[in-house]
Design a protein around this motif. Structure first.
Motif, PDB file in Angstrom:
ATOM      1  N   ARG A  44       3.554  30.447  27.075  1.00 40.72           N
ATOM      2  CA  ARG A  44       2.501  29.414  26.990  1.00 40.72           C
ATOM      3  C   ARG A  44       1.374  29.639  27.983  1.00 40.72           C
ATOM      4  NH1 ARG A  44       5.298  23.937  28.026  1.00 40.72           N
ATOM      5  NH2 ARG A  44       6.726  25.282  29.141  1.00 40.72           N
ATOM      6  N   ARG A  71       7.863  25.829  20.217  1.00 38.60           N
ATOM      7  CA  ARG A  71       8.138  24.549  19.552  1.00 38.60           C
ATOM      8  C   ARG A  71       7.310  24.369  18.290  1.00 38.60           C
ATOM      9  NH1 ARG A  71       7.623  20.905  24.962  1.00 38.60           N
ATOM     10  NH2 ARG A  71       6.178  22.582  25.466  1.00 38.60           N
ATOM     11  N   ALA A  98      12.853  28.888  27.487  1.00 35.58           N
ATOM     12  CA  ALA A  98      13.738  27.729  27.678  1.00 35.58           C
ATOM     13  C   ALA A  98      13.064  26.720  28.588  1.00 35.58           C
ATOM     14  CB  ALA A  98      15.064  28.184  28.277  1.00 35.58           C
ATOM     15  N   ASN A 100      13.917  23.350  31.306  1.00 36.60           N
ATOM     16  CA  ASN A 100      15.012  22.704  32.031  1.00 36.60           C
ATOM     17  C   ASN A 100      14.517  21.899  33.216  1.00 36.60           C
ATOM     18  OD1 ASN A 100      17.550  21.971  32.614  1.00 36.60           O
ATOM     19  ND2 ASN A 100      18.331  23.998  33.067  1.00 36.60           N
ATOM     20  N   PHE A 101      15.301  20.897  33.563  1.00 37.23           N
ATOM     21  CA  PHE A 101      15.135  20.140  34.806  1.00 37.23           C
ATOM     22  C   PHE A 101      16.431  19.367  34.996  1.00 37.23           C
ATOM     23  CE2 PHE A 101      13.076  17.928  31.260  1.00 37.23           C
ATOM     24  CZ  PHE A 101      13.810  16.752  31.198  1.00 37.23           C
ATOM     25  N   SER A 109      14.779  10.129  29.509  1.00 40.40           N
ATOM     26  CA  SER A 109      14.187   9.428  28.356  1.00 40.40           C
ATOM     27  C   SER A 109      14.503  10.195  27.070  1.00 40.40           C
ATOM     28  CB  SER A 109      12.671   9.320  28.533  1.00 40.40           C
ATOM     29  OG  SER A 109      12.084  10.605  28.447  1.00 40.40           O
ATOM     30  N   ASN A 111      12.389  11.243  25.062  1.00 39.57           N
ATOM     31  CA  ASN A 111      11.449  12.373  24.984  1.00 39.57           C
ATOM     32  C   ASN A 111      11.870  13.536  25.887  1.00 39.57           C
ATOM     33  OD1 ASN A 111       9.179  13.606  23.905  1.00 39.57           O
ATOM     34  ND2 ASN A 111       7.927  13.043  25.681  1.00 39.57           N
ATOM     35  N   GLY A 112      12.460  13.211  27.047  1.00 38.97           N
ATOM     36  CA  GLY A 112      12.952  14.266  27.939  1.00 38.97           C
ATOM     37  C   GLY A 112      14.070  15.055  27.257  1.00 38.97           C
ATOM     38  N   THR A 115      12.562  17.056  24.348  1.00 44.70           N
ATOM     39  CA  THR A 115      11.702  18.173  24.755  1.00 44.70           C
ATOM     40  C   THR A 115      12.519  19.447  24.970  1.00 44.70           C
ATOM     41  OG1 THR A 115      10.071  16.711  25.752  1.00 44.70           O
ATOM     42  CG2 THR A 115      10.099  18.974  26.569  1.00 44.70           C
ATOM     43  N   GLY A 208      15.058  29.245  36.573  1.00 43.52           N
ATOM     44  CA  GLY A 208      16.201  28.370  36.317  1.00 43.52           C
ATOM     45  C   GLY A 208      16.973  28.108  37.600  1.00 43.52           C
ATOM     46  N   LYS A 211      15.109  25.865  39.965  1.00 40.50           N
ATOM     47  CA  LYS A 211      15.027  24.490  39.476  1.00 40.50           C
ATOM     48  C   LYS A 211      16.366  23.759  39.553  1.00 40.50           C
ATOM     49  CE  LYS A 211      11.526  23.599  36.073  1.00 40.50           C
ATOM     50  NZ  LYS A 211      11.244  23.310  34.676  1.00 40.50           N
ATOM     51  N   LEU A 212      17.439  24.493  39.220  1.00 40.91           N
ATOM     52  CA  LEU A 212      18.736  23.826  39.054  1.00 40.91           C
ATOM     53  C   LEU A 212      19.612  23.879  40.294  1.00 40.91           C
ATOM     54  CD1 LEU A 212      19.636  25.077  35.477  1.00 40.91           C
ATOM     55  CD2 LEU A 212      18.335  23.082  36.160  1.00 40.91           C
TER      56      LEU A 212
HETATM   57  C1  HXC Z   1      13.385  13.606  34.092  1.00 41.25           C
HETATM   58  C2  HXC Z   1      11.680  14.728  32.977  1.00 41.25           C
HETATM   59  C3  HXC Z   1      11.573  15.670  34.041  1.00 41.25           C
HETATM   60  C4  HXC Z   1      12.445  15.496  35.170  1.00 41.25           C
HETATM   61  C5  HXC Z   1      10.129  16.193  32.504  1.00 41.25           C
HETATM   62  N1  HXC Z   1      10.759  15.090  32.071  1.00 41.25           N
HETATM   63  N2  HXC Z   1      10.606  16.580  33.714  1.00 41.25           N
HETATM   64  N3  HXC Z   1      12.566  13.708  33.003  1.00 41.25           N
HETATM   65  N4  HXC Z   1      13.337  14.465  35.133  1.00 41.25           N
HETATM   66  N5  HXC Z   1      12.413  16.338  36.196  1.00 41.25           N
HETATM   67  C6  HXC Z   1      10.490  14.371  30.842  1.00 41.25           C
HETATM   68  C7  HXC Z   1       9.097  13.784  30.905  1.00 41.25           C
HETATM   69  O1  HXC Z   1       9.100  12.571  31.645  1.00 41.25           O
HETATM   70  C8  HXC Z   1       8.800  13.549  29.430  1.00 41.25           C
HETATM   71  O2  HXC Z   1       9.425  12.415  28.916  1.00 41.25           O
HETATM   72  C9  HXC Z   1       9.472  14.762  28.785  1.00 41.25           C
HETATM   73  O3  HXC Z   1      10.468  15.231  29.713  1.00 41.25           O
HETATM   74  C10 HXC Z   1       8.504  15.864  28.496  1.00 41.25           C
HETATM   75  O4  HXC Z   1       7.875  16.231  29.700  1.00 41.25           O
HETATM   76  P1  HXC Z   1       6.508  17.063  29.722  1.00 41.25           P
HETATM   77  O5  HXC Z   1       6.210  17.406  31.125  1.00 41.25           O
HETATM   78  O6  HXC Z   1       5.472  16.330  28.933  1.00 41.25           O
HETATM   79  O7  HXC Z   1       6.906  18.333  28.863  1.00 41.25           O
HETATM   80  P2  HXC Z   1       6.278  19.758  28.830  1.00 41.25           P
HETATM   81  O8  HXC Z   1       4.925  19.795  29.476  1.00 41.25           O
HETATM   82  O9  HXC Z   1       6.375  20.214  27.447  1.00 41.25           O
HETATM   83  O10 HXC Z   1       7.212  20.614  29.787  1.00 41.25           O
HETATM   84  C11 HXC Z   1       8.519  20.957  29.417  1.00 41.25           C
HETATM   85  C12 HXC Z   1       9.453  20.955  30.633  1.00 41.25           C
HETATM   86  C13 HXC Z   1       8.862  21.802  31.755  1.00 41.25           C
HETATM   87  C14 HXC Z   1      10.814  21.467  30.168  1.00 41.25           C
HETATM   88  C15 HXC Z   1       9.622  19.531  31.120  1.00 41.25           C
HETATM   89  O11 HXC Z   1       9.681  21.732  32.892  1.00 41.25           O
HETATM   90  C16 HXC Z   1       8.636  23.207  31.331  1.00 41.25           C
HETATM   91  O12 HXC Z   1       7.657  23.529  30.721  1.00 41.25           O
HETATM   92  N6  HXC Z   1       9.555  24.101  31.642  1.00 41.25           N
HETATM   93  C17 HXC Z   1       9.474  25.516  31.195  1.00 41.25           C
HETATM   94  C18 HXC Z   1       9.944  26.395  32.225  1.00 41.25           C
HETATM   95  C19 HXC Z   1      11.378  26.126  32.599  1.00 41.25           C
HETATM   96  O13 HXC Z   1      11.879  25.021  32.648  1.00 41.25           O
HETATM   97  N7  HXC Z   1      12.066  27.206  32.967  1.00 41.25           N
HETATM   98  C20 HXC Z   1      13.421  27.090  33.424  1.00 41.25           C
HETATM   99  C21 HXC Z   1      14.333  27.458  32.369  1.00 41.25           C
HETATM  100  S1  HXC Z   1      15.900  27.585  33.122  1.00 41.25           S
HETATM  101  P3  HXC Z   1       8.632  10.969  28.791  1.00 41.25           P
HETATM  102  O14 HXC Z   1       9.673  10.036  28.266  1.00 41.25           O
HETATM  103  O15 HXC Z   1       8.179  10.644  30.176  1.00 41.25           O
HETATM  104  O16 HXC Z   1       7.502  11.204  27.847  1.00 41.25           O
HETATM  105  C22 HXC Z   1      17.011  27.510  31.970  1.00 41.25           C
HETATM  106  C23 HXC Z   1      18.372  27.741  32.419  1.00 41.25           C
HETATM  107  C24 HXC Z   1      19.328  27.032  31.547  1.00 41.25           C
HETATM  108  O17 HXC Z   1      16.712  27.288  30.858  1.00 41.25           O
HETATM  109  C25 HXC Z   1      20.775  27.345  31.869  1.00 41.25           C
HETATM  110  C26 HXC Z   1      21.167  27.192  33.274  1.00 41.25           C
HETATM  111  C27 HXC Z   1      22.541  27.692  33.641  1.00 41.25           C
END
Ligand code: HXC
Length: 298
Positions: A44, A71, A98, A100-101, A109, A111-112, A115, A208, A211-212
């Motif tokens: 992206r 997506r 992927a 994650n958070f 939520s 949506n979370g 997503t 990952g 973050k985790l």
């Molecule tokens: C609770 C959260 C949150 C958090 C986001 N949300 N972060 N809820 N705690 N920390 C909620 C938001 O409030 C929202 O819901 C919904 O998720 C969507 O959030 P957006 O920020 O609008 O989404 P978006 O911009 O599309 O971003 C997607 C994302 C972001 C997943 C939230 O972190 C991202 O782009 N990540 C990509 C990179 C990534 O995560 N890489 C790590 C992969 S590691 P509401 O209800 O408020 O609308 C991995 C390892 C897995 O995959 C296996 C491990 C062993």
């Protein structure tokens, strides 16, 4: 670390790698390129793609970056078409994108939850669905003597048991694993496409991991690992090479766990030194005074 594979194992192949600009996806892009493949990476963020492509090219690897969000089916279609237009074929699709958070289930939520399912599960399906045309036996760019291409879906082990604060990812990766098996069945049979997965454990230097498993708890986590160390991105890339190349030609529908045995690990409830002694005492006690069934039943 040196690769044990010959440098030409993917010669002439084209790999499309989602999330290929960073973390595990980038290491797979690099290793596949070093083993002869041309690389199209999808992501992206333009600046991440640009930096990754320039790193790959500096190693002499033919690489392009294609912006898009897995997506969106229209992005998936456009990126797959562009990769084909540029390289004239697609042999391997790696779904490494992927999201994650950490979040307690009660705070997450709808949506979370949705997503992460959208990125991991729907995104994987979208990419597979759009790439099918090019991966199938006899598809555009494929000569009729070779079979179909191959797909690898990057999964996780979180859902094998249960994982704290990861309900969304556990559900998403369970769906990814089901997708891997169902496509292996349908597309293996109909189109000679092999579909496999890799479930990495904690891998150092990845988004990952940071973050985790924040730095403050990384050392604590390490104590629970059977091999007492984090995995390396290299470990996952080598598994991907094995599965994508001829080495994996009879492997279909497998999600290979590459985690040093971590998902099996549990706290030791008794020290090893105490086991022998304690078990003899228990044995002696039970011989001296049988317990259990009434004598009439013995
Ligand atoms: C609770 C959260 C949150 C958090 C986001 N949300 N972060 N809820 N705690 N920390 C909620 C938001 O409030 C929202 O819901 C919904 O998720 C969507 O959030 P957006 O920020 O609008 O989404 P978006 O911009 O599309 O971003 C997607 C994302 C972001 C997943 C939230 O972190 C991202 O782009 N990540 C990509 C990179 C990534 O995560 N890489 C790590 C992969 S590691 P509401 O209800 O408020 O609308 C991995 C390892 C897995 O995959 C296996 C491990 C062993």
């Amino acid at each position: 670390m040196e690769s044990p594979f010959k440098p030409d194992v993917l010669k002439g192949k084209v790999a499309l790698i989602t999330g290929g600009g960073s973390g595990i996806g980038f290491e797979i892009s690099t290793q596949f390129g070093k083993h002869g493949a041309s690389i199209a990476i999808m992501g992206r963020r333009k600046q991440v793609l640009d930096a990754a492509v320039s790193d790959l090219r500096s190693l002499g690897i033919a690489a392009i970056g294609l912006e898009g969000d897995v997506r969106k089916p229209e992005d998936a279609r456009r990126v797959v078409e562009s990769a084909y237009q540029h390289f004239g074929r697609i042999d391997i699709l790696i779904n490494a994108a992927a999201g994650n958070f950490l979040s307690a289930a009660e705070d997450l939520s709808t949506n979370g939850f949705r997503t992460v399912l959208d990125i991991d599960a729907v995104g994987t399906f979208n990419m597979c669905h759009e790439a099918l045309k090019y991966l199938k036996k006899g598809g555009p760019g494929r000569d009729s003597s070779t079979g179909g291409g191959s797909i690898i879906n990057i999964s996780a082990t979180l859902h094998y048991t249960a994982s704290w604060y990861q309900i969304h990812v556990s559900a998403a990766k369970a769906a990814v694993d089901a997708t891997t098996r169902n496509l292996a069945l349908e597309w293996g049979t109909d189109y000679e496409i092999r579909v496999n997965g890799i479930a990495p454990g904690p891998i150092g230097g990845t988004p990952g991991m940071s973050k985790l498993v924040p730095d403050e708890i990384q050392n604590k986590t390490r104590e629970l690992m059977p091999l007492y160390k984090l995995g390396e991105k290299w470990d996952i890339a080598m598994a991907a090479l094995y599965l994508s190349g001829d080495t994996g030609k009879y492997v279909n529908g497998l999600t290979m766990v590459v985690d040093g045995g971590l998902w099996l690990s549990k706290p030791r409830h008794l020290a090893k030194e105490a086991v022998k002694e304690l078990s003899r005492v228990v044995e002696k006690r039970s011989r001296a005074k049988p317990v259990g069934l009434p004598t009439s039943k013995l």
